[in-house]
Write a protein that holds these residues in place. Structure first.
Motif, PDB file in Angstrom:
ATOM      1  N   UNK A  90      -7.549  -2.453  -6.377  1.00 40.39           N
ATOM      2  CA  UNK A  90      -8.347  -1.826  -7.601  1.00 40.39           C
ATOM      3  C   UNK A  90      -7.247  -1.481  -8.528  1.00 40.39           C
ATOM      4  N   UNK A  91      -6.219  -0.712  -8.272  1.00 41.46           N
ATOM      5  CA  UNK A  91      -5.054  -0.136  -9.102  1.00 41.46           C
ATOM      6  C   UNK A  91      -4.534  -1.477  -9.669  1.00 41.46           C
ATOM      7  N   UNK A  92      -4.269  -2.498  -8.874  1.00 45.89           N
ATOM      8  CA  UNK A  92      -3.398  -3.740  -9.414  1.00 45.89           C
ATOM      9  C   UNK A  92      -4.637  -4.317 -10.479  1.00 45.89           C
ATOM     10  N   UNK A  93      -5.772  -4.371 -10.234  1.00 45.38           N
ATOM     11  CA  UNK A  93      -6.722  -5.018 -11.232  1.00 45.38           C
ATOM     12  C   UNK A  93      -6.771  -4.226 -12.569  1.00 45.38           C
TER      13      UNK A  93
ATOM     14  N   UNK B 173      -2.003   4.101  -0.336  1.00 44.33           N
ATOM     15  CA  UNK B 173      -3.236   3.624  -0.659  1.00 44.33           C
ATOM     16  C   UNK B 173      -3.791   2.752   0.468  1.00 44.33           C
ATOM     17  N   UNK B 174      -5.085   2.877   0.499  1.00 38.59           N
ATOM     18  CA  UNK B 174      -6.047   1.611   1.108  1.00 38.59           C
ATOM     19  C   UNK B 174      -5.843   0.417   0.529  1.00 38.59           C
ATOM     20  N   UNK B 175      -5.859  -0.713   1.221  1.00 42.70           N
ATOM     21  CA  UNK B 175      -6.032  -2.097   0.570  1.00 42.70           C
ATOM     22  C   UNK B 175      -6.742  -2.195  -0.502  1.00 42.70           C
TER      23      UNK B 175
ATOM     24  N   UNK C 220      10.509   3.285  -8.384  1.00 41.22           N
ATOM     25  CA  UNK C 220       9.373   3.438  -7.560  1.00 41.22           C
ATOM     26  C   UNK C 220       8.032   2.723  -7.711  1.00 41.22           C
ATOM     27  N   UNK C 221       7.507   1.793  -7.001  1.00 36.56           N
ATOM     28  CA  UNK C 221       6.374   0.931  -7.195  1.00 36.56           C
ATOM     29  C   UNK C 221       5.456   0.776  -5.936  1.00 36.56           C
ATOM     30  N   UNK C 222       4.269   0.617  -6.488  1.00 38.41           N
ATOM     31  CA  UNK C 222       3.223   0.221  -5.336  1.00 38.41           C
ATOM     32  C   UNK C 222       2.253  -0.557  -5.815  1.00 38.41           C
ATOM     33  N   UNK C 223       1.204  -1.091  -4.879  1.00 33.09           N
ATOM     34  CA  UNK C 223       0.118  -1.952  -5.142  1.00 33.09           C
ATOM     35  C   UNK C 223       0.872  -3.206  -5.590  1.00 33.09           C
TER      36      UNK C 223
ATOM     37  N   UNK D   3       0.914  -1.300  -0.090  1.00 31.11           N
ATOM     38  CA  UNK D   3       0.012  -0.114   0.086  1.00 31.11           C
ATOM     39  C   UNK D   3       0.733   1.296  -0.083  1.00 31.11           C
ATOM     40  N   UNK D   4       1.997   1.361   0.407  1.00 30.90           N
ATOM     41  CA  UNK D   4       3.101   2.352   0.387  1.00 30.90           C
ATOM     42  C   UNK D   4       4.093   2.175  -0.986  1.00 30.90           C
ATOM     43  N   UNK D   5       4.476   3.304  -1.344  1.00 32.27           N
ATOM     44  CA  UNK D   5       5.610   3.130  -2.421  1.00 32.27           C
ATOM     45  C   UNK D   5       6.724   2.583  -1.934  1.00 32.27           C
ATOM     46  N   UNK D   6       7.443   1.758  -2.847  1.00 34.18           N
ATOM     47  CA  UNK D   6       8.780   1.248  -2.507  1.00 34.18           C
ATOM     48  C   UNK D   6       9.363   0.996  -3.784  1.00 34.18           C
TER      49      UNK D   6
END
Length: 144
Positions: free
Chosen positions: A58-61, A51-53, A29-32, A19-22
């Protein structure tokens, strides 16, 4: 074709939900679910808010569905759902340009049941941490 629930579940396992950028293994930089850009095309930055879970899923989908559409356009032979799910997972990881020019896609388009596809997929292991993922994708691909 579209990813089915098994395809999403396997992609989720392979990518991991954050849920946090890494920074990914290449320092991007990556998230989700391994997402490096948002649906509007903006790149993920380390300064982005968490992001919330639900938002992360939803972003990943959304991004996975984009990859599924691009993979569908590139596959010229009839594949089963497991084969498709595995191909989307690989494309999601290596990028659509790598997928588009890969030897395994050429083999899939000639004969989606060619056993040489396994070896061609396993070539995409630039670092050791990808070996397990590729083996999992190969196993999924060759599951009837």
């Amino acid at each position: 074709m579209k990813l089915n629930s098994i395809g999403y579940k396997e992609l989720h396992k392979r990518e991991g939900l954050r849920t946090k950028p890494y920074l990914d293994t290449r320092g991007i930089p990556t998230i989700s679910l391994g997402v490096t850009y948002y649906p509007n095309g903006r790149k993920v930055t380390m300064q982005d808010k968490p992001l919330t879970i639900e938002e992360a899923e939803r972003l990943g989908k959304v991004i996975a569905d984009r990859f599924a559409a691009e993979v569908t356009a590139l596959i010229k032979s009839k594949v089963n759902q497991n084969q498709f799910n595995a191909l989307v997972s690989i494309a999601y990881n290596i990028g659509i340009n790598g997928f588009k020019t890969s030897s395994f896609l050429k083999l899939v388009n000639k004969n989606p049941n060619d056993p040489k596809i396994k070896e061609a997929i396993m070539l995409w292991t630039k670092n050791k941490e990808l070996i397990g993922r590729r083996k999992s994708e190969v196993s999924q691909y060759f599951t009837k």
